[in-house]
Design a protein around this motif. Structure first.
Motif, PDB file in Angstrom:
ATOM      1  N   TRP A 223     -39.118  21.953  -1.014  1.00 32.82           N
ATOM      2  CA  TRP A 223     -37.951  22.548  -1.689  1.00 32.82           C
ATOM      3  C   TRP A 223     -36.793  22.698  -0.712  1.00 32.82           C
ATOM      4  N   PHE A 226     -35.202  19.480  -0.170  1.00 24.85           N
ATOM      5  CA  PHE A 226     -34.420  19.167  -1.369  1.00 24.85           C
ATOM      6  C   PHE A 226     -33.077  19.881  -1.304  1.00 24.85           C
ATOM      7  N   ILE A 227     -33.118  21.149  -0.891  1.00 22.94           N
ATOM      8  CA  ILE A 227     -31.866  21.904  -0.747  1.00 22.94           C
ATOM      9  C   ILE A 227     -30.973  21.231   0.282  1.00 22.94           C
ATOM     10  N   VAL A 230     -29.240  18.429  -1.292  1.00 23.85           N
ATOM     11  CA  VAL A 230     -28.169  18.836  -2.192  1.00 23.85           C
ATOM     12  C   VAL A 230     -26.970  19.345  -1.410  1.00 23.85           C
ATOM     13  N   ILE A 234     -26.335  15.117  -2.989  1.00 23.10           N
ATOM     14  CA  ILE A 234     -27.552  14.333  -3.252  1.00 23.10           C
ATOM     15  C   ILE A 234     -27.179  12.902  -3.642  1.00 23.10           C
ATOM     16  N   PHE A 268     -30.621  30.853   1.764  1.00 23.17           N
ATOM     17  CA  PHE A 268     -30.347  30.521   0.367  1.00 23.17           C
ATOM     18  C   PHE A 268     -29.033  31.116  -0.111  1.00 23.17           C
ATOM     19  N   LEU A 271     -26.431  28.830   0.947  1.00 23.48           N
ATOM     20  CA  LEU A 271     -26.461  27.656   0.069  1.00 23.48           C
ATOM     21  C   LEU A 271     -25.680  27.932  -1.207  1.00 23.48           C
TER      22      LEU A 271
ATOM     23  N   TYR B 160     -27.344  20.485  -9.589  1.00 25.56           N
ATOM     24  CA  TYR B 160     -26.791  21.512  -8.725  1.00 25.56           C
ATOM     25  C   TYR B 160     -27.055  22.892  -9.295  1.00 25.56           C
ATOM     26  N   ILE B 163     -30.486  23.858  -8.375  1.00 24.97           N
ATOM     27  CA  ILE B 163     -30.569  24.430  -7.031  1.00 24.97           C
ATOM     28  C   ILE B 163     -30.173  25.895  -7.042  1.00 24.97           C
ATOM     29  N   LEU B 166     -33.004  27.830  -8.373  1.00 28.23           N
ATOM     30  CA  LEU B 166     -34.088  27.792  -7.379  1.00 28.23           C
ATOM     31  C   LEU B 166     -33.796  28.758  -6.240  1.00 28.23           C
ATOM     32  N   ALA B 167     -32.565  28.689  -5.726  1.00 30.35           N
ATOM     33  CA  ALA B 167     -32.179  29.582  -4.636  1.00 30.35           C
ATOM     34  C   ALA B 167     -32.251  31.025  -5.097  1.00 30.35           C
ATOM     35  N   MET B 170     -35.769  32.286  -4.939  1.00 30.52           N
ATOM     36  CA  MET B 170     -36.210  32.567  -3.575  1.00 30.52           C
ATOM     37  C   MET B 170     -35.503  33.782  -3.003  1.00 30.52           C
ATOM     38  N   ILE B 171     -34.234  33.976  -3.387  1.00 26.22           N
ATOM     39  CA  ILE B 171     -33.506  35.148  -2.899  1.00 26.22           C
ATOM     40  C   ILE B 171     -34.150  36.418  -3.434  1.00 26.22           C
TER      41      ILE B 171
END
Lengths: 291, 366
Positions: A223, A226-227, A230, A234, A268, A271, B160, B163, B166-167, B170-171
């Protein structure tokens, strides 16, 4: 200052591994506009192939790396042929879910054979030098140089060879290009072979740097790679390399100056902030939308 | 199935599955099933029976505790799947962080029960009022967080946005791990077991009902139009931001409710429970059942949860078998079991009249 230099070296090491895996994601995306979520697990399989080769044949580093790369490359091609190819005309999410399924399958199949974390034998003689207070190990140097070498090789293949030209052509247009005599299926297979074997190489290198491997190690790293892909934009090969080094740098620097449990959080959040200001990544271009 | 060896192909040109489908018995069963589905009164009847059963089963131990537990997990998974389907199936986005919303709801609910509310409130008949409020609080908290995630969705789409979610997942996990006051990485043990079967049944039906009505409301049409073409729907004066915001808030609200129920059923939560693997489970349930289909979500969640339990004797191999089943399902039915179709029970009456001419709201979408 020395501390920062030391951590930068660690960041380069982690970043080059992320970048290698991110390349696999971005190559497959570039050519099929499909996220190969099994890629993180192919990285894990690469680490295990290396482990098996090292245990069974007692081979040195380079042959182990090659065996793992070839094995994972073949596995990647086989997965593409069996699981992804029939879905090229299907809705995009079907392929993504299939990829997720393949990934979970690989994890748990490995788990059946290796239920416990395994420690990987040291394949390289690790020499450490101290240069101006910074400790440099030969392993770090080799990992960084080999990844950079593989990236330069890949960049050369994509930009300067016939195969690379075919890859770029297929990613540009999949209806006209076959009419020009480009064997699309072969090109896609080659892309998968190259992308996944880079992941396998990253697996072997990672297992040398952090020598305990388990079947689920590919999830988180996958993952994160993958980040990275991106962040770089990507589908863009140079972007994936940059993204890998950025993520590796951020993670190591956060762990160096803050409690290490903040690592994921800060990485993150950064990100997210980046994506708000550059929604298509650093090198990515927004695709023009036709109405 | 098409690539079988050709040594017996001379006997019959038909594939095995086609011959199987032509057998008169199966045909009659299919017809009877079809006729059953067309009965509009069946749904309320089933609901009443279900509600009665949800009280009777724990009371008289009609099935053992283990099966009861699985049934409650099925209910919670239906809530999670259906709320995820709103984003992934109906709006056509790809949200991969649904467990993050679940975590928010679970933690708010668990903290209210273990640390905030006085213990006396959780005893006796008072719990009948307090527990729904706890669950609602979990849902409201998750909805607020959903608001935050909806904002980036104004600018980004597709991979995007995936993502971003997803982030976000996780955060959430990382934040919980870093706050010692709520247990940090160790989680919250000893949550009272307040989730009972009638409650699960109630919230599941509520989630299905609200989301169905949302889909067939004006906003729901907006959600569908976003899936088909965002720019075109913008030009047709759909307020895309408002629609996205509403869909995300509603989806995360029910995810939070599912989380609160989950916390009070499992009685122990930790950040590890709500990681990306959990989100992947819900994704699988959505796409197994079929995107853009309420019936599909119910089926997908039920089949996946039950199958994992049925295959338990296979031990480790069941986790090898399950993803293989998923891959084969995707290869032979890329749209999942229901894939954009719907049981007629779940379609409002007014829609069915229009639907005679054309399947409204279920136009082909990739």
């Amino acid at each position: 200052m020395i501390y920062i230099l030391q951590q930068s070296l660690n960041a380069l090491q982690l970043g080059s591994i992320y970048a290698l895996i991110a390349l696999g994601y971005t190559m497959v995306y570039g050519i099929l506009t499909m996220i190969n979520f099994a890629h993180g697990d192919l990285f894990m399989v690469g680490a295990f192939f290396g482990f098996m080769a090292a245990l069974a044949f007692k081979l040195p580093f380079i042959p182990t790396l090659l065996i793992s790369m070839i094995g994972v490359g073949l596995l990647g091609v086989a997965i593409e042929r069996v699981a992804y190819k029939p879905l090229r005309q299907a809705p995009r999410v079907s392929a993504i879910i299939t990829a997720l399924g393949v990934g979970i399958f690989l994890e748990n199949l490995t788990l059946v054979f290796y239920p416990y974390p395994q420690s990987v034998p040291q394949l390289l003689q690790n020499i450490t030098w101290t240069i101006g207070g910074v400790t440099v190990s030969s392993l770090q140097i080799i990992i960084i140089l080999m990844s950079l070498g593989l990236m330069v090789l890949l960049d050369f293949i994509v930009r300067r060879t016939m195969v690379g030209m075919a890859m770029r052509a297929v990613s540009w247009d999949k209806t006209i290009v076959p009419l020009m005599g480009v064997p699309v299926n072969l090109v896609i297979s080659i892309t998968f072979a190259i992308g996944t074997s880079l992941g396998g190489a990253a697996g072997v290198m990672y297992s040398q740097a952090f020598p305990v491997i388990d079947p689920y190690m590919g999830i988180m790293i996958g993952w994160k790679a993958f980040i990275s892909a991106v962040v770089g934009g990507i589908g863009n090969i140079r972007g994936a390399m940059i993204g890998g080094f950025i993520l590796g740098g951020v993670e190591i620097m956060v762990a160096a100056f803050l409690p290490s449990t903040y690592r994921d959080f800060v990485a993150f959040t950064l990100l997210l902030v980046l994506l708000i200001f550059r929604p298509y990544g650093i090198l990515g271009q927004p695709r023009p939308q036709k109405v | 199935m098409t690539t079988q060896p050709s040594n017996d192909s001379s006997k019959s040109k038909l594939s095995w599955s086609a011959r199987f489908a032509q057998s008169p018995l199966l045909l009659r069963i299919a017809q009877a099933w079809e006729a059953l589905l067309a009965r509009r009164w069946l749904l309320p009847v089933l609901l009443v029976i279900g509600l009665a059963l949800s009280f009777l089963i724990p009371q008289f131990r009609l099935v053992n505790e283990y099966v009861q537990l699985i049934m409650m997990y099925v209910g919670i998974n239906i809530i999670m799947t259906i709320s995820l389907n709103l984003i992934n199936g109906y709006m056509g986005e790809f949200s991969v962080g649904h467990a993050g919303f679940m975590a928010v709801g679970a933690y708010i609910g668990a903290l209210l029960t273990t640390q905030v509310l006085p213990y006396a409130w959780l005893e006796g008949p008072l719990v009948m009022i307090v527990f729904p409020l706890i669950v609602l609080a979990g849902g409201a908290g998750a909805a607020l967080v959903g608001l935050l995630v909806a904002v980036p969705s104004f600018r980004t789409r597709g991979d995007y946005l995936a993502i971003v979610t997803l982030a976000f997942n996780m955060i959430v996990k990382s934040v919980i791990e870093n706050i010692e006051a709520i247990g940090g990485p160790r989680g919250i043990p000893g949550i009272d077991k307040l989730t009972t079967m009638p409650w699960v049944f109630f919230w599941t039906v509520l989630a299905v009902w609200v989301i169905r009505n949302f889909i067939y409301s004006n906003f729901g049409r907006g959600v569908l139009s976003l899936r088909e073409d965002e720019i075109a729907s913008d030009l047709m004066s759909v307020n895309t931001r408002q629609v996205k915001l509403l869909a995300f808030v509603l989806s995360s609200f029910f995810a939070g409710i599912g989380g609160a129920l989950f916390a009070h059923l499992l009685q122990f939560i930790s950040p590890r429970v709500f990681d990306i693997i959990k989100s992947t489970d819900f994704l699988i349930m959505v796409y197994l059942g079929g995107i853009g289909s309420i019936g599909g979500s119910v089926l997908g969640a039920t089949i996946y949860t039950v199958l994992l339990e049925v295959l338990r004797p296979l031990q480790v191999w069941r986790f090898v078998l399950m993803p293989l089943l998923l891959v084969f399902l995707m290869l032979y039915r890329p749209r999942g079991i229901m894939g954009l179709r719907e049981f007629r029970w779940f379609v409002p009456n007014s829609e069915l009249l229009v639907g005679k001419k054309k399947e409204v709201g279920n136009a082909a979408a990739d």
